[in-house]
Design a protein around this motif. Sequence first.
Motif, PDB file in Angstrom:
ATOM      1  N   TYR A  10       8.639   2.797  -4.089  1.00  0.00           N
ATOM      2  CA  TYR A  10       7.651   3.315  -3.480  1.00  0.00           C
ATOM      3  C   TYR A  10       7.033   4.034  -2.375  1.00  0.00           C
ATOM      4  O   TYR A  10       6.375   4.795  -2.354  1.00  0.00           O
ATOM      5  CB  TYR A  10       7.968   1.204  -2.644  1.00  0.00           C
ATOM      6  CG  TYR A  10       6.355   1.180  -1.600  1.00  0.00           C
ATOM      7  CD1 TYR A  10       5.925   0.871  -2.660  1.00  0.00           C
ATOM      8  CD2 TYR A  10       6.730   1.453  -0.780  1.00  0.00           C
ATOM      9  CE1 TYR A  10       4.219   0.436  -1.531  1.00  0.00           C
ATOM     10  CE2 TYR A  10       5.471   0.942   0.203  1.00  0.00           C
ATOM     11  CZ  TYR A  10       4.689   0.663   0.023  1.00  0.00           C
ATOM     12  OH  TYR A  10       3.813   0.844   0.902  1.00  0.00           O
ATOM     13  N   ALA A  11       8.964   4.653  -1.835  1.00  0.00           N
ATOM     14  CA  ALA A  11       8.232   5.627  -0.437  1.00  0.00           C
ATOM     15  C   ALA A  11       7.842   6.894  -1.589  1.00  0.00           C
ATOM     16  O   ALA A  11       7.230   7.111  -0.271  1.00  0.00           O
ATOM     17  CB  ALA A  11      10.100   5.672  -0.108  1.00  0.00           C
ATOM     18  N   ASP A  13       6.031   7.251  -3.965  1.00  0.00           N
ATOM     19  CA  ASP A  13       4.605   6.823  -4.507  1.00  0.00           C
ATOM     20  C   ASP A  13       3.752   7.343  -3.375  1.00  0.00           C
ATOM     21  O   ASP A  13       2.830   7.686  -3.089  1.00  0.00           O
ATOM     22  CB  ASP A  13       4.709   5.502  -4.558  1.00  0.00           C
ATOM     23  CG  ASP A  13       2.992   5.378  -5.303  1.00  0.00           C
ATOM     24  OD1 ASP A  13       2.522   6.027  -6.190  1.00  0.00           O
ATOM     25  OD2 ASP A  13       2.428   4.145  -4.790  1.00  0.00           O
ATOM     26  N   GLN A  14       4.184   6.629  -2.263  1.00  0.00           N
ATOM     27  CA  GLN A  14       3.903   6.667  -0.973  1.00  0.00           C
ATOM     28  C   GLN A  14       4.018   8.628  -0.521  1.00  0.00           C
ATOM     29  O   GLN A  14       2.346   8.992   0.029  1.00  0.00           O
ATOM     30  CB  GLN A  14       3.678   5.656   0.475  1.00  0.00           C
ATOM     31  CG  GLN A  14       3.463   3.844   0.199  1.00  0.00           C
ATOM     32  CD  GLN A  14       2.213   4.173   0.234  1.00  0.00           C
ATOM     33  OE1 GLN A  14       1.814   4.189   1.214  1.00  0.00           O
ATOM     34  NE2 GLN A  14       2.039   3.670  -1.007  1.00  0.00           N
ATOM     35  N   GLN A  17       1.025  10.404  -2.986  1.00  0.00           N
ATOM     36  CA  GLN A  17      -0.167   9.951  -2.021  1.00  0.00           C
ATOM     37  C   GLN A  17      -0.592  10.130  -1.309  1.00  0.00           C
ATOM     38  O   GLN A  17      -1.775  10.614  -0.623  1.00  0.00           O
ATOM     39  CB  GLN A  17      -0.628   8.160  -2.309  1.00  0.00           C
ATOM     40  CG  GLN A  17      -0.625   7.700  -3.122  1.00  0.00           C
ATOM     41  CD  GLN A  17      -0.211   6.579  -3.313  1.00  0.00           C
ATOM     42  OE1 GLN A  17      -1.139   5.963  -2.011  1.00  0.00           O
ATOM     43  NE2 GLN A  17      -0.209   5.487  -4.908  1.00  0.00           N
ATOM     44  N   ASN A  19       0.312   9.946   2.159  1.00  0.00           N
ATOM     45  CA  ASN A  19       0.200   8.415   2.838  1.00  0.00           C
ATOM     46  C   ASN A  19       0.972   9.089   4.121  1.00  0.00           C
ATOM     47  O   ASN A  19       1.199   8.045   5.328  1.00  0.00           O
ATOM     48  CB  ASN A  19       0.236   7.595   2.463  1.00  0.00           C
ATOM     49  CG  ASN A  19      -1.224   6.721   1.325  1.00  0.00           C
ATOM     50  OD1 ASN A  19      -2.098   7.771   1.920  1.00  0.00           O
ATOM     51  ND2 ASN A  19      -0.702   5.817   0.454  1.00  0.00           N
ATOM     52  N   ILE A  20       2.475   9.167   3.888  1.00  0.00           N
ATOM     53  CA  ILE A  20       3.614   9.736   5.037  1.00  0.00           C
ATOM     54  C   ILE A  20       4.036  10.520   4.097  1.00  0.00           C
ATOM     55  O   ILE A  20       3.863  11.631   3.326  1.00  0.00           O
ATOM     56  CB  ILE A  20       4.260   8.699   4.462  1.00  0.00           C
ATOM     57  CG1 ILE A  20       4.692   8.427   3.108  1.00  0.00           C
ATOM     58  CG2 ILE A  20       4.042   7.322   4.872  1.00  0.00           C
ATOM     59  CD1 ILE A  20       5.820   7.433   2.773  1.00  0.00           C
ATOM     60  N   ALA A  25       9.163   9.168   4.596  1.00  0.00           N
ATOM     61  CA  ALA A  25       9.728   8.418   2.908  1.00  0.00           C
ATOM     62  C   ALA A  25      11.409   8.154   3.023  1.00  0.00           C
ATOM     63  O   ALA A  25      11.530   6.479   2.916  1.00  0.00           O
ATOM     64  CB  ALA A  25       9.467   9.156   2.624  1.00  0.00           C
ATOM     65  N   MET A  28      11.379   4.906   5.670  1.00  0.00           N
ATOM     66  CA  MET A  28      10.678   3.021   5.414  1.00  0.00           C
ATOM     67  C   MET A  28      11.763   2.996   4.062  1.00  0.00           C
ATOM     68  O   MET A  28      11.712   1.886   3.584  1.00  0.00           O
ATOM     69  CB  MET A  28       8.872   3.956   3.978  1.00  0.00           C
ATOM     70  CG  MET A  28       8.422   3.020   3.550  1.00  0.00           C
ATOM     71  SD  MET A  28       7.259   3.204   3.181  1.00  0.00           S
ATOM     72  CE  MET A  28       6.062   3.068   3.847  1.00  0.00           C
TER      73      MET A  28
END
Length: 101
Positions: A10-11, A13-14, A17, A19-20, A25, A28
Motif C-alpha cells: 500500500y505504501a 503504491d501511494q 502515485q 501522493n507521499i 511511505a 505509513m
Amino acid sequence: MPSRQTAIEYATDQLQQGNITADQANVMAVQIEGVRVICGKVPSSVRKALNAAVKAGELGHIKKEGLKPEVYHHKNARANALEERERVFRRAIESIKGVFA
C-alpha cells in the motif's frame, strides 16, 4: 492488523502515485502494520524518518535493551509492541538455550 507485505504494498503504491514521499511511505508502513521490530541494521534515511515521526507524535518507539529488540509502533499499539518485543526476546533465549543444551 494487516500483514507487513500488505502495508509495504500500500505504501509503495501511494509512493508511486506521487501522493507521499519515501519518508512518509516508511512511516505509513509502520502505522498500517502496527508494530515493526528492528532486529538488524536499518538504513539511516529510514531511521531518520521513523525518529522524526516519533518526535512528531505519529509513532511510538521502544529502545533496545540487552536481547530485547528495538521497536517502532503505531501510537495506539504500545501494548502490542511490548508483547511482540517480549515474544522475540523469548525466542532468542530459547535459541541460546538450544546451543548450550
